[in-house]
Design a protein around this motif. Structure first.
Motif, PDB file in Angstrom:
ATOM      1  N   PRO A 185       0.948  -1.410  -0.042  1.00  0.00           N
ATOM      2  CA  PRO A 185       0.791  -0.215   0.079  1.00  0.00           C
ATOM      3  C   PRO A 185       1.059   1.034   0.013  1.00  0.00           C
ATOM      4  CG  PRO A 185       0.075  -1.648   2.398  1.00  0.00           C
ATOM      5  CD  PRO A 185       0.587  -2.080   1.228  1.00  0.00           C
ATOM      6  N   GLU A 186       0.555   2.072  -0.841  1.00  0.00           N
ATOM      7  CA  GLU A 186       1.462   3.166  -0.569  1.00  0.00           C
ATOM      8  C   GLU A 186       1.408   3.973   0.317  1.00  0.00           C
ATOM      9  OE1 GLU A 186       3.268   6.112  -3.084  1.00  0.00           O
ATOM     10  OE2 GLU A 186       2.175   4.133  -3.675  1.00  0.00           O
ATOM     11  N   THR A 187       0.239   4.225   1.359  1.00  0.00           N
ATOM     12  CA  THR A 187       0.236   4.710   2.469  1.00  0.00           C
ATOM     13  C   THR A 187      -1.365   3.772   3.388  1.00  0.00           C
ATOM     14  OG1 THR A 187      -1.573   6.124   2.107  1.00  0.00           O
ATOM     15  CG2 THR A 187       0.875   7.311   2.012  1.00  0.00           C
ATOM     16  N   LEU A 188      -0.751   3.661   4.678  1.00  0.00           N
ATOM     17  CA  LEU A 188      -1.681   2.671   5.159  1.00  0.00           C
ATOM     18  C   LEU A 188      -2.820   4.498   5.187  1.00  0.00           C
ATOM     19  CD1 LEU A 188       0.684   0.907   8.157  1.00  0.00           C
ATOM     20  CD2 LEU A 188      -0.237   0.496   5.856  1.00  0.00           C
ATOM     21  N   PRO A 189      -4.416   3.368   5.589  1.00  0.00           N
ATOM     22  CA  PRO A 189      -4.894   4.209   5.537  1.00  0.00           C
ATOM     23  C   PRO A 189      -5.378   4.387   7.428  1.00  0.00           C
ATOM     24  CG  PRO A 189      -5.705   2.125   5.856  1.00  0.00           C
ATOM     25  CD  PRO A 189      -4.202   1.978   5.582  1.00  0.00           C
ATOM     26  N   ASP A 190      -6.246   6.076   7.114  1.00  0.00           N
ATOM     27  CA  ASP A 190      -6.146   6.324   8.501  1.00  0.00           C
ATOM     28  C   ASP A 190      -7.693   5.893   8.946  1.00  0.00           C
ATOM     29  OD1 ASP A 190      -5.944   8.315  10.201  1.00  0.00           O
ATOM     30  OD2 ASP A 190      -6.215   9.804   9.279  1.00  0.00           O
ATOM     31  N   ILE A 191      -7.237   5.056   9.596  1.00  0.00           N
ATOM     32  CA  ILE A 191      -8.447   4.984  10.251  1.00  0.00           C
ATOM     33  C   ILE A 191      -9.096   5.348  11.577  1.00  0.00           C
ATOM     34  CG2 ILE A 191      -9.654   2.580  11.379  1.00  0.00           C
ATOM     35  CD1 ILE A 191      -8.385   1.039   9.151  1.00  0.00           C
ATOM     36  N   PRO A 192      -9.962   6.207  11.700  1.00  0.00           N
ATOM     37  CA  PRO A 192     -10.191   6.319  13.072  1.00  0.00           C
ATOM     38  C   PRO A 192     -10.048   5.681  14.439  1.00  0.00           C
ATOM     39  CG  PRO A 192     -11.779   6.650  11.863  1.00  0.00           C
ATOM     40  CD  PRO A 192     -11.272   5.856  11.248  1.00  0.00           C
ATOM     41  N   GLY A 193      -9.551   6.746  15.499  1.00  0.00           N
ATOM     42  CA  GLY A 193      -9.188   6.017  16.688  1.00  0.00           C
ATOM     43  C   GLY A 193      -7.535   4.690  16.604  1.00  0.00           C
ATOM     44  N   VAL A 194      -7.438   3.904  15.362  1.00  0.00           N
ATOM     45  CA  VAL A 194      -6.799   2.602  14.826  1.00  0.00           C
ATOM     46  C   VAL A 194      -5.343   4.052  15.202  1.00  0.00           C
ATOM     47  CG1 VAL A 194      -5.981   0.710  13.664  1.00  0.00           C
ATOM     48  CG2 VAL A 194      -8.327   0.896  15.021  1.00  0.00           C
ATOM     49  N   LEU A 215      -3.525  -3.442   4.730  1.00  0.00           N
ATOM     50  CA  LEU A 215      -4.312  -2.832   6.482  1.00  0.00           C
ATOM     51  C   LEU A 215      -5.621  -1.609   5.061  1.00  0.00           C
ATOM     52  CD1 LEU A 215      -5.182  -2.458   9.194  1.00  0.00           C
ATOM     53  CD2 LEU A 215      -3.866  -0.005   8.869  1.00  0.00           C
ATOM     54  N   PHE A 216      -7.026  -2.519   5.473  1.00  0.00           N
ATOM     55  CA  PHE A 216      -7.938  -1.457   5.208  1.00  0.00           C
ATOM     56  C   PHE A 216      -8.942  -1.538   5.892  1.00  0.00           C
ATOM     57  CE2 PHE A 216      -9.885  -5.442   2.907  1.00  0.00           C
ATOM     58  CZ  PHE A 216      -8.906  -6.196   2.956  1.00  0.00           C
ATOM     59  N   ALA A 217     -10.003  -0.523   5.690  1.00  0.00           N
ATOM     60  CA  ALA A 217     -11.280  -0.630   6.687  1.00  0.00           C
ATOM     61  C   ALA A 217     -12.062  -1.327   5.488  1.00  0.00           C
ATOM     62  CB  ALA A 217     -11.667   0.933   6.956  1.00  0.00           C
ATOM     63  N   LEU A 218     -13.208  -2.405   6.419  1.00  0.00           N
ATOM     64  CA  LEU A 218     -13.610  -3.000   6.003  1.00  0.00           C
ATOM     65  C   LEU A 218     -15.521  -2.350   5.845  1.00  0.00           C
ATOM     66  CD1 LEU A 218     -13.043  -6.812   6.798  1.00  0.00           C
ATOM     67  CD2 LEU A 218     -13.070  -5.912   4.368  1.00  0.00           C
ATOM     68  N   ARG A 222     -15.267  -2.287  10.775  1.00  0.00           N
ATOM     69  CA  ARG A 222     -14.595  -3.772  10.641  1.00  0.00           C
ATOM     70  C   ARG A 222     -13.210  -3.132  10.330  1.00  0.00           C
ATOM     71  NH1 ARG A 222     -18.178  -8.644  10.093  1.00  0.00           N
ATOM     72  NH2 ARG A 222     -18.615  -7.041   8.397  1.00  0.00           N
ATOM     73  N   THR A 223     -11.765  -3.253  10.284  1.00  0.00           N
ATOM     74  CA  THR A 223     -10.921  -3.359   9.343  1.00  0.00           C
ATOM     75  C   THR A 223     -10.318  -5.023   9.618  1.00  0.00           C
ATOM     76  OG1 THR A 223     -10.317  -1.101  10.629  1.00  0.00           O
ATOM     77  CG2 THR A 223      -8.584  -2.019   9.905  1.00  0.00           C
ATOM     78  N   ALA A 224      -9.293  -4.683   7.940  1.00  0.00           N
ATOM     79  CA  ALA A 224      -8.904  -6.285   8.086  1.00  0.00           C
ATOM     80  C   ALA A 224      -7.000  -5.898   7.054  1.00  0.00           C
ATOM     81  CB  ALA A 224      -8.892  -6.500   6.291  1.00  0.00           C
ATOM     82  N   GLY A 420      -7.586  11.038  20.492  1.00  0.00           N
ATOM     83  CA  GLY A 420      -6.757  11.539  18.362  1.00  0.00           C
ATOM     84  C   GLY A 420      -6.509   9.933  17.433  1.00  0.00           C
ATOM     85  N   SER A 421      -6.331  10.440  17.205  1.00  0.00           N
ATOM     86  CA  SER A 421      -6.142   9.130  15.542  1.00  0.00           C
ATOM     87  C   SER A 421      -4.902   9.271  15.004  1.00  0.00           C
ATOM     88  CB  SER A 421      -7.148   8.822  15.004  1.00  0.00           C
ATOM     89  OG  SER A 421      -8.313   9.098  13.949  1.00  0.00           O
ATOM     90  N   ARG A 422      -4.027   8.501  14.504  1.00  0.00           N
ATOM     91  CA  ARG A 422      -2.802   8.660  13.839  1.00  0.00           C
ATOM     92  C   ARG A 422      -2.968   7.945  13.056  1.00  0.00           C
ATOM     93  NH1 ARG A 422       1.192  11.199  17.587  1.00  0.00           N
ATOM     94  NH2 ARG A 422       3.427  10.352  16.396  1.00  0.00           N
ATOM     95  N   SER A 423      -1.761   8.172  11.757  1.00  0.00           N
ATOM     96  CA  SER A 423      -1.455   6.773  11.807  1.00  0.00           C
ATOM     97  C   SER A 423      -0.114   7.184  10.784  1.00  0.00           C
ATOM     98  CB  SER A 423      -2.336   5.459  10.462  1.00  0.00           C
ATOM     99  OG  SER A 423      -2.202   6.364   9.159  1.00  0.00           O
ATOM    100  N   ALA A 424       0.878   5.877  10.712  1.00  0.00           N
ATOM    101  CA  ALA A 424       2.216   6.222  10.339  1.00  0.00           C
ATOM    102  C   ALA A 424       2.704   5.363   9.725  1.00  0.00           C
ATOM    103  CB  ALA A 424       2.986   6.707  11.525  1.00  0.00           C
ATOM    104  N   ARG A 425       3.714   5.474   8.585  1.00  0.00           N
ATOM    105  CA  ARG A 425       4.268   5.181   7.762  1.00  0.00           C
ATOM    106  C   ARG A 425       5.366   3.682   8.846  1.00  0.00           C
ATOM    107  NH1 ARG A 425       4.193   3.967   1.575  1.00  0.00           N
ATOM    108  NH2 ARG A 425       4.325   1.402   2.186  1.00  0.00           N
TER     109      ARG A 425
END
Lengths: 425, 268
Positions: A185-194, A215-218, A222-224, A420-425
């Motif tokens: 994946p180019e970047t990980l998706p931003d999933i609220p709370g995760v 990693l992607f939201a279903l 739910r997230t897979a 807060g939520s954040r995702s990082a590579r």
């Protein structure tokens, strides 16, 4: 020469006729030696005027002594290129050093043809060190020049081939990078709370690796996710990775049971790779369900190293998935399920065996599962991006001991004090 | 990288004397001046350096774009003057560097106060009304021979170029090393030198100038010295009783004496 019967002190003694031959040789005058030597001799005044030249060199040049002596300068014998070389290199060096050897030049002959020669010159000086004249020997270098030109051609061809190879290599490197990136994946998706972080270590920029993750939201809750390692390297592995990734994504959209998704992948790989060319992979596949402020995680493993959970209280749990079989190797493969609940501050870690099979220490032992657990225990509790940063440092520290691609994926919930939520590579 | 290291600058001589900067031409390096340096050093502060690409300079600083025009070499001269913070220096340029000196003075008029042009040539190719000593075909042949025959051209230098620090014996055997030049660098310098035409720059020279030439010079015929002298207002022409293109080697005493007498007449 027949030396039979001769004493070392009396060459030719005792063999009729040989003595006479030696006498004839000894009568060879210095003049004769000079004139008919197998090389050219040339003496010039300091201003370049030719004062003496031997018959050999006159013969090569096609000139008579009367044309040359006192009438021509040394540079008159040279081509224009040679003249410039003589003035800018040869003459200065000779004056400074008093001696110069192995200079390649071309002489102009009377017919206009060019004679490649090798020159050696010495500066004759008077008793008080004043330069008097220049003595030069001239060797015919026609064969050598032809050989040099062959070498030159070969060298140019080699240089060109090298340039081409470097360009091809660079193009291949770029192609591989683009292709490799397309498998992740180019970047990980931003999933609220995760929170999630990932890292891919490429062992060689000239070789496609076989690790993958996603990693992607279903849907809203739910997230897979999955992470795995296909057998082999290179384009075959890349094709297998591509098939694996898109099969798993499709399967997860249809069925949130990770064991069933691995079974779909198993069938797809067996269908695609038949006969003599079995292709398989190891993988962990999972689905996370948001329940209140926790994540319910169900996952399944097919022959993959166990996932770790770094708990908020500092413990490290191993999600045992022993018994899960390689995916794509056996029609009746079974896969091992596991379940856990992530509380705020917990972090789930998935990794490929590049990490645990790195060679460390003076005896090149495997880093191993236990060392990884200890390392994780030293970090817990920790957030996903901090964990991945620490593991990147660990990988860097392995140096040459890390010879395989390595994928890392960490997923967690912020600790309760942390919002807060954040995702990082 | 300091200019000192880059251009292998060496400063000798009488520190209280007027500064004389000796600039080598195509083919060699500052060693060209070794026979005149002691005589000049008695009264003057003497600055020697190698162009980038020559002698003991830093070859990694060489850029084809920069050294494909005489301006690039002139910038080396200016940067050496700046590095040493010279004022009113006398720039002594040999062969093509006589013209480099002219260009450098135009770039940094405060730093260069006088010029000595040793066997100068502002243009090597004959033209209607001008004798440079070579036909266009001669120069083409030279450049062609550089292009097609660089192994032959560089025979004297090849062992140094191919030599590596792991095999110092190669270098030791080769006493010709100080004039060694990388063939690619030599080719660029040759092209720049022999295709240059700086005749129009001569008229801009307003500083005291000494033109030194030789009775017999294969590269720059006597007409060229006279041409340069005539084109620079107020210049002085001295023809040395010497042959060849390098009077600093073939007639070092006469060369040094002519330069000393010119410099001392300038005053401090």
């Amino acid at each position: 020469m027949n030396r039979a019967g001769s004493g070392p002190d009396e060459p030719g003694a005792g063999v009729p006729g040989t003595h006479a031959a030696f006498s004839a040789l000894l009568e060879d005058s210095a003049e004769e030696l000079y004139e008919s030597a197998p090389c050219g001799y040339l003496s010039t005044l300091l201003d370049g005027t030719i004062a003496k030249i031997n018959a050999t060199l006159l013969g090569w040049l096609g000139l008579s002594r009367a044309d040359v002596v006192g009438r021509m300068r040394f540079s008159d014998l040279l081509t224009v290129g040679g003249k410039l070389y003589h003035e800018t290199h040869f003459a200065p060096l000779l004056r400074i050093q008093g001696h110069l050897g192995g200079i390649a030049l071309e002489l102009k002959t009377a017919t206009g043809s060019r004679l490649p020669v090798l020159l050696t010159s010495t500066l004759k000086k008077s008793h008080d060190g004043e330069p008097l004249l220049i003595r030069t020997t001239v060797f015919d270098a026609t064969d050598r020049r032809a050989y040099e030109q062959e070498l030159l051609r070969a060298r140019r061809a080699a240089e060109e081939a090298h340039r081409q190879a470097e360009a091809d290599r660079e193009r291949l490197r770029e192609t591989l990078q683009v292709l490799q990136r397309s498998l992740l994946p180019e970047t990980l998706p931003d999933i609220p709370g995760v929170r999630a972080a990932c890292h891919y270590h490429t062992a060689s920029t000239m070789q496609l690796g076989g690790d993958f993750y996603d990693l992607f939201a279903l849907d809203d809750t739910r997230t897979a996710f999955f992470l795995g390692d296909v057998c082999g390297k290179g384009p075959q592995a890349a094709a297998l990775t591509s098939l694996t990734r898109y099969t798993l994504r499709t399967a997860l959209l249809h069925d949130v049971d990770p064991v069933a998704d691995l079974a779909v992948l198993n069938t797809a790989l067996l269908d695609r790779y038949t006969g003599d060319d079995p292709r398989y992979c190891t993988a962990v596949v999972g689905v996370m369900d948001r329940v209140g402020d926790t994540l319910e995680v169900r996952l399944a493993s097919g022959g993959h190293p166990p996932a770790l959970v770094l708990r908020a209280d500092g413990r490290v749990d191993t999600l045992a998935t022993a018994g899960g079989m390689l995916v794509g190797a056996f029609p009746s493969a079974r896969f091992a399920p596991a379940h856990t609940t992530l509380q705020p501050g917990d972090t789930l870690l998935l990794y490929t065996d590049g990490l645990t099979e790195a060679r460390v220490g003076p005896h090149h032992e495997m880093y191993g599962d236990e060392a990884l657990e200890s390392f994780a225990a030293g970090l817990a509790p920790t957030a996903p991006h901090d964990l991945v940063d620490a593991l990147k440092d660990l990988l860097r520290g392995f140096g040459d001991g890390l010879d395989d691609d390595t994928a890392l994926l960490a997923i967690g919930l912020p600790a309760r004090t942390d919002t807060g939520s954040r995702s990082a590579r | 990288m300091s200019i000192h290291r880059r251009n292998n600058i060496r400063v000798t001589g009488n520190a209280s004397g007027r500064t004389v900067v000796l600039v080598h031409g195509f083919g060699c390096d500052q060693n060209m001046w070794r026979l005149v340096e002691p005589a000049l050093a008695e009264e003057n502060r003497v600055v020697l350096f190698d162009y980038v690409g020559a002698g003991g300079s830093d070859l990694s600083a060489w850029r084809e774009e920069r050294y494909s025009s005489l301006d690039g070499y002139a910038r080396d001269v200016v940067e050496v003057c700046e590095e040493l913070d010279l004022r009113d220096a006398v720039v002594v340029g040999h062969s093509v560097s006589a013209m480099t000196g002219v260009l450098a003075r135009a770039m940094a008029p405060d730093r260069i106060g006088a010029l000595v042009m040793v066997c100068p040539s502002p243009c090597y190719i004959d033209e209607e009304g001008y004798r440079g000593g070579f036909t266009a075909e001669d120069i083409d042949e030279l450049l062609e021979s550089l292009e097609s025959n660089y192994l032959g051209w560089s025979a004297a230098m090849a062992p140094v170029i191919m030599g590596n620090p792991d095999r110092p014996r190669l270098g030791e055997e080769l006493t010709n090393s100080f004039c060694a030049t990388d063939p690619d660098i030599a080719r660029v310098f040759a092209r720049t030198t022999f295709l240059s035409d700086s005749r129009k720059d001569l008229g801009n020279v307003t500083v005291p100038t000494l033109v030194l030439d030789c009775e017999q010079d294969v590269i720059a015929p006597p007409e060229v010295g006279r041409y340069v002298h005539a084109a620079i207002p107020g210049s002085e022409l001295v023809t040395l009783p010497a042959t060849g293109h390098c009077p600093q080697l073939s007639a070092p005493e006469a060369t040094a004496a002519a330069i000393r007498s010119f410099v001392s007449a300038l005053g401090r």
